[in-house]
Scaffold this active site. Structure first.
Site, short mmCIF file in Angstrom:
data_model
loop_
_atom_site.label_atom_id
_atom_site.label_comp_id
_atom_site.label_asym_id
_atom_site.label_seq_id
_atom_site.Cartn_x
_atom_site.Cartn_y
_atom_site.Cartn_z
N ASN A 9 0.91 -1.12 0.09
CA ASN A 9 0.04 0.26 0.05
C ASN A 9 0.95 1.14 -0.05
O ASN A 9 1.56 1.57 1.18
CB ASN A 9 -0.81 -0.15 1.13
CG ASN A 9 -1.74 1.07 1.43
OD1 ASN A 9 -1.81 2.02 0.46
ND2 ASN A 9 -2.12 1.35 2.56
N LYS A 11 0.06 4.12 -0.17
CA LYS A 11 -0.51 5.41 -0.01
C LYS A 11 -0.48 6.54 -0.74
O LYS A 11 -0.34 6.50 -1.96
CB LYS A 11 0.16 5.83 1.87
CG LYS A 11 -0.07 4.45 2.38
CD LYS A 11 0.29 4.78 3.88
CE LYS A 11 0.24 3.33 4.66
NZ LYS A 11 0.07 3.63 6.28
N HIS A 94 -9.62 0.97 4.64
CA HIS A 94 -8.17 0.89 5.43
C HIS A 94 -8.49 2.10 6.56
O HIS A 94 -9.20 2.88 6.76
CB HIS A 94 -7.27 1.54 4.32
CG HIS A 94 -5.79 1.73 5.08
ND1 HIS A 94 -5.24 2.77 5.88
CD2 HIS A 94 -4.79 0.55 4.73
CE1 HIS A 94 -4.09 2.42 6.11
NE2 HIS A 94 -3.70 1.19 5.74
N GLU A 96 -6.88 4.32 7.62
CA GLU A 96 -6.72 5.94 7.46
C GLU A 96 -8.10 6.42 6.79
O GLU A 96 -8.48 7.57 7.06
CB GLU A 96 -5.54 6.30 6.48
CG GLU A 96 -4.18 5.87 7.17
CD GLU A 96 -3.01 5.39 6.63
OE1 GLU A 96 -2.86 5.56 5.42
OE2 GLU A 96 -2.05 5.07 7.15
N GLU A 166 -5.43 -5.22 10.30
CA GLU A 166 -4.57 -3.92 10.43
C GLU A 166 -4.73 -3.42 11.99
O GLU A 166 -5.59 -2.53 12.10
CB GLU A 166 -4.60 -3.22 9.45
CG GLU A 166 -4.17 -3.89 8.11
CD GLU A 166 -3.63 -2.73 7.11
OE1 GLU A 166 -2.51 -3.07 6.76
OE2 GLU A 166 -4.32 -1.85 6.92
N GLY A 172 2.25 1.80 10.69
CA GLY A 172 3.33 2.91 10.34
C GLY A 172 3.98 3.43 11.70
O GLY A 172 4.62 4.82 11.84
N SER A 212 3.51 -2.31 10.35
CA SER A 212 4.84 -2.40 10.52
C SER A 212 5.54 -3.87 10.20
O SER A 212 6.36 -4.13 10.60
CB SER A 212 5.27 -1.88 11.81
OG SER A 212 4.71 -0.71 12.37
C1 PEP Z 1 -0.96 -0.08 6.00
O1 PEP Z 1 -0.82 1.18 5.62
O2 PEP Z 1 -1.59 -0.81 5.44
C2 PEP Z 1 0.47 -0.46 6.75
C3 PEP Z 1 0.34 -1.71 7.33
O3 PEP Z 1 1.37 0.41 6.90
P1 PEP Z 1 2.80 -0.09 7.62
O4 PEP Z 1 3.43 -1.18 7.00
O5 PEP Z 1 3.67 1.21 7.22
O6 PEP Z 1 2.49 -0.02 9.23
#
Ligand code: PEP
Length: 251
Positions: A9, A11, A94, A96, A166, A172, A212
């Site tokens: 992803n 973003k 997601h 966000e 998630e 992040g 992460s």
């Molecule tokens: C994501 O945006 O779906 C995500 C898991 O980000 P990150 O791997 O940076 O934590």
């Protein structure tokens, strides 16, 4: 057997040239072959160029879409548009989108139906906030998101759905869930699907972990029985680290 599925992803990152170079780097460096399904979800304005550069060697997905097919919805893209330029997937719900842009379970659900109707695979994200985990509400929050986001989705349609667990506190932040913490929630999600759709469907649906994921923690997470892949943010922005995660899915 569920085939591992690793999706990046990106973003709101990369230029067009960087996105094209990144997907080419992933396609050229991926030695996992058919053993692992791989996709990148690029910013919508670059999807066309990224899908062309991917040349069918890496799957491509959008990061969101609107549920209507067309019309006066300024700034939105439809699932059919994503398909038209070569996408196979759309990330929906997601964290966000849920927490910055206010997407509700019902919004996500309408989009799931639109994406399925367009013949694409929705990657449906669920996950709890830190305060919800600390209050012991993880299972309830995830169940509400699962039932709300998948309302009206038939057992047959579930074959085309991917779930991404998630935990919001791990996205992040560098704070990855332990394999045990992630596996506990993944097993719970599978139990919810068994109750709603029966065991055969539940056993075939892939559940990605996101939050992460890095090359050095991917293999251990992905070795858990109910973790079938990863949705990767930061570490998908460099071909080397994304390829390291894909390699972790083959161990
Ligand atoms: C994501 O945006 O779906 C995500 C898991 O980000 P990150 O791997 O940076 O934590």
């Amino acid at each position: 057997m569920r085939r591992p599925f690793i999706a990046g992803n990106w973003k709101m990152n990369t230029t067009k040239a960087e996105g094209v170079a990144l997907v080419k780097g992933v396609a050229e460096g991926n030695t996992a072959g058919d053993a692992v399904e791989v996709a990148v979800c690029a910013p919508s304005v670059y999807l066309d160029a990224v899908a062309t550069a991917a040349a069918g060697k890496v799957g491509v997905g959008a990061q969101n879409c609107y549920h209507e097919a067309s019309g006066a919805f300024t700034g939105e893209i439809s699932a059919a548009m994503a398909k038209d330029i070569g996408c196979q997937y759309v990330i929906l719900g997601h964290s966000e989108r849920r927490h910055i842009f206010g997407a509700s379970n019902s919004d996500v659900c309408k989009k799931v139906h639109a994406v399925l109707a367009a013949g694409l695979t929705p990657i449906v994200c669920v996950g709890e906030l830190l305060e919800e985990r600390e209050a012991g509400k993880t299972a309830d929050v995830v169940a509400e998101q699962m039932y709300g986001s998948l309302a009206g989705v038939s057992a047959e349609q579930m074959n085309s759905v991917v779930i991404a667990y998630e935990p919001v506190w791990a996205i992040g932040t560098g704070k990855v869930a332990t394999p045990e913490q992630a596996e506990e929630v993944h097993a719970g999600i599978r139990a919810l699907m068994t109750a709603k759709y029966g065991e055969a469907i539940s056993e075939s649906v892939r559940i990605q972990y996101g939050g992460s994921v890095k090359p050095d923690n991917a293999a251990e997470l992905l070795s858990q029985p109910n973790i079938d892949g990863a949705l990767v943010g930061g570490a998908s922005l460099k071909a080397d680290s994304f390829l390291g995660i894909i390699a972790g899915a083959t161990k």
